[in-house]
Structures are given as structure tokens and as C-alpha cells.
Design an enzyme around this catalytic site. Structure first.
Site, short mmCIF file in Angstrom:
data_model
loop_
_atom_site.label_atom_id
_atom_site.label_comp_id
_atom_site.label_asym_id
_atom_site.label_seq_id
_atom_site.Cartn_x
_atom_site.Cartn_y
_atom_site.Cartn_z
CB CYS A 89 -0.99 -0.01 1.16
SG CYS A 89 -0.27 0.12 2.82
CG HIS A 172 -4.60 0.04 3.74
ND1 HIS A 172 -3.73 -0.74 3.01
CD2 HIS A 172 -5.62 0.34 2.89
CE1 HIS A 172 -4.21 -0.93 1.79
NE2 HIS A 172 -5.34 -0.28 1.69
CG HIS A 184 -6.64 0.40 -1.72
ND1 HIS A 184 -6.73 -0.49 -0.69
CD2 HIS A 184 -7.72 0.14 -2.51
CE1 HIS A 184 -7.81 -1.26 -0.83
NE2 HIS A 184 -8.42 -0.88 -1.93
#
Length: 214
Positions: A89, A172, A184
């Protein structure tokens, strides 16, 4: 931060960027690019400008960030990878921003510690959005992006409903696109770079904050 001159130079290369994995209409960015293209054809778009607080120039760079991110769609998620063939990520955000000429930290927690805070209602293309994707408030739980295993029962219907999860820790990060969508590198069921919906129950419950680097 980029100077006014370098941000304008970045804006000038927009027409040359190729997006092969998704159409602008599908990404929700087509109208943004049309407005930006119109502006770039006017005399006001001058290389002599040194205005470092021009919101239109900021939009030019923000749009470039989104377009670079769109080019990475469908590439596989690999923990610790910064591309060009796979990403985790923060590896995706780090690499996309670097390609746009903007230096940000490598790790998601550090990316969330810098930049300018942005309210959720004021998100713009290119903003970084951060989540706590653990399954509990246990600090040792570092699992990420488990949207594919959300309970099908409402808390009051679940026979063993867990305590309400309170997002507290960055685990994240994604790049905001437009219309509530973000890009993402998902380590959930998709295991690849995808476009997701910020209104999704999983992400809305685990949303922490947003930061702007443009």
C-alpha cells in the site's frame, strides 16, 4: 514542496501520460482532466508564474498523481514492494508521488505523520487517505485490508458481536481519486491495485484521516 515553476512544468506533461488500465470516465476524473486541459490552453498558464499557492496549479499536480496511480491498476500486491511490477500500500503511494516529483516517507505511518491535514469533506484528487485495518484494538493485530470477511450480521444480530472497533493506528494508505473513490494496493481478496469506495462499510469504519502533500 514543489515550486510554482516546477509544478507548472509537471502540469505541462499531463497530455503525454498514457493510462491503459482504466478509462477516465470509469475513474470519475474525466471532468477534472477536461477542465485542466482547458485551463492549460489559456494565456494565464504561463511558465513565468511563481505563484506557489495557486489552487489550479495544485490541481494540475494532483491530477498527475491520480493519473500515475491509475496506470498501476491491476498490478499485484506484494508486501514490501515499491514497484514497478508490484506494490504494497505505501509502496504504491511512495512510488506514484516520486514519479510526480514529490518526496514522501516510505512507510504508511510516516506518510500519515507528515503533510497537511485535510478534512474528509474537503478531499481533493491526490490526497492520501489513511486507515486502521486491524481487526481489533489489539496493538499486536497488524492484519490489513480484510474487507472480504466483514460480518454479514449487524452488531445487534450477531450472536457474539465484538466490541466496537475504534480506529487509532495507521496500517493502510490509499490515494483519493474523486466521487468517494480511492486507489490502493489491496492485500484483501483482490491482492492487487484497485479502485475502492470510501463509502464501503469496512473503509468508512476504519478511516482515520487524510493528508495533502501537493
Amino acid at each position: 514542496m514543489k515550486t510554482g515553476y516546477s509544478r507548472i512544468m509537471a502540469g505541462l506533461i499531463i497530455a503525454g501520460i498514457s493510462v491503459t488500465n482504466v478509462s477516465y470516465a470509469e475513474s470519475g476524473m474525466d471532468s477534472v482532466f477536461r477542465r485542466l486541459g482547458t485551463f492549460m490552453s489559456t494565456p494565464q498558464f504561463s511558465l513565468a508564474s511563481t505563484d506557489t499557492d495557486n489552487p489550479v496549479l495544485d490541481l494540475a499536480v494532483s491530477s498527475i498523481i491520480v493519473r500515475y496511480a491509475l496506470e498501476e491498476l491491476e498490478k499485484p500486491y506484494v508486501y514490501g514492494s515499491t514497484g514497478p511490477d508490484s506494490y504494497d500500500c505505501s509502496g504504491l503511494t511512495y512510488s506514484v508521488f516520486a514519479k510526480a516529483g514529490i518526496s514522501i516517507p516510505r512507510v504508511s505511518a510516516d506518510q500519515g505523520s507528515s503533510g497537511k491535514a485535510v478534512e474528509k469533506e474537503m478531499l481533493m484528487p491526490g490526497d492520501l487517505i489513511f486507515f486502521d485495518t486491524r481487526n481489533s484494538n489489539d496493538e499486536t493485530d497488524i492484519s490489513v485490508d480484510t474487507s472480504d470477511i466483514i460480518s454479514l450480521f449487524a452488531p445487534e444480530q450477531s450472536p457474539s458481536a465484538p466490541a466496537v472497533f475504534v480506529p487509532q493506528k495507521v496500517t493502510h494508505v490509499g490515494i483519493y481519486v474523486a466521487e468517494g473513490k480511492f486507489i490502493h494496493a489491496s492485500s484483501g481478496s483482490e491482492m492487487k491495485v484497485v479502485i475502492a469506495d470510501l463509502g464501503n462499510k469496512y473503509y468508512s469504519q476504519r478511516y482515520l484521516f487524510a493528508k495533502r502533500y501537493v
